[in-house]
Enzyme design. Structure first.
Site, PDB file in Angstrom:
ATOM      1  N   THR A 119       0.838  -1.199   0.000  1.00  0.00           N
ATOM      2  CA  THR A 119       0.000   0.000   0.000  1.00  0.00           C
ATOM      3  C   THR A 119       0.872   1.247   0.000  1.00  0.00           C
ATOM      4  OG1 THR A 119      -1.609  -1.207   1.346  1.00  0.00           O
ATOM      5  CG2 THR A 119      -1.861   1.181   1.257  1.00  0.00           C
TER       6      THR A 119
ATOM      7  N   GLU B 280      -0.649  -5.548   5.967  1.00  0.00           N
ATOM      8  CA  GLU B 280       0.688  -5.607   5.367  1.00  0.00           C
ATOM      9  C   GLU B 280       1.545  -6.655   6.067  1.00  0.00           C
ATOM     10  OE1 GLU B 280       0.955  -0.927   3.886  1.00  0.00           O
ATOM     11  OE2 GLU B 280       1.938  -1.535   5.734  1.00  0.00           O
TER      12      GLU B 280
END
Length: 219
Positions: free
Chosen positions: A28, A103
């Protein structure tokens, strides 16, 4: 070369770590957005991607890259993501975009973590960038008090709800000498989902966009 051009160079350089017919882990952020643009040029050669955030998922779908649920994937050969800070040991602070938990999960599954940054993200000691901590909402005040005991100054990131429905505390004024130890200590606080230190699972490859081109470092 502008900062964004350095990010773009690093993002495109990560393509060489993408294996044919594989499912790619995608992170991201602004640098990763350049990688997604690059990945779209070879979407016919990969099976698809697993995403660490709703934002990256939407961008990939818009570009025609198939996005899979992580639970339906046995393995990921590579995970490509950025960092807010990275030191010489490949330890990172991540989570400026509030996607740290997803993540960290995708990074744990991947065989190789390729970190893409511009040269402003390289540091000797982690901690100038505030360390994000994802917290169950009802535990926010308690966790903040515990973080103060660890030497930090936690600040509630107002108006931000993570993709998991939680809140973020940004911890300022930490000089992180032992990232692995601090990562474990913070994660042991009841109510913490995870924190933005990626030290137990650091990067394997670092691609740094610089005015002179992309520099490659390996763990």
């Amino acid at each position: 070369m502008t900062q964004d051009e350095m990010k773009k160079a690093a993002g495109w350089a990560a393509l060489k770590y993408v294996e044919k017919d594989s499912i790619v882990g995608v992170g991201t952020g602004s640098t990763v957005n350049h990688f997604i643009d690059a990945l779209a040029t070879m979407k016919a050669d990969i099976e698809g991607a697993v995403s660490s955030s709703e934002a990256s998922t939407q961008k990939m779908k818009a570009l025609g890259i198939p996005v899979y649920d992580l639970n339906s994937v046995d393995k990921l050969s590579v995970y490509v993501d950025g960092a807010d800070e990275i030191n010489g040991h490949m330890d990172m602070i991540k989570g400026g975009g509030a996607a740290l938990t997803r993540e960290k999960i995708v990074a744990a599954v991947a065989e190789k973590f390729v970190c893409i940054v511009d040269n402003t993200k390289q540091v000797d000691i982690l901690g100038k960038f505030p360390l994000p901590v994802e917290v169950i909402p009802m535990a926010r005040s308690y966790v903040a008090r515990e973080l103060v005991k660890l030497g930090g100054d936690p600040v509630y990131r107002e108006g931000v709800v993570t993709d998991n429905g939680n809140v973020i505390l940004d911890v300022y004024n930490l000089k992180i000498i032992n990232p692995k130890e601090l990562e474990e200590k913070i994660n042991a606080i009841v109510g913490v989902v995870t924190n933005g230190l990626f030290a137990k699972r650091g990067a394997d490859v670092l691609l740094v966009g610089t005015p002179e081109g992309v520099k490659t470092f390996t763990a």
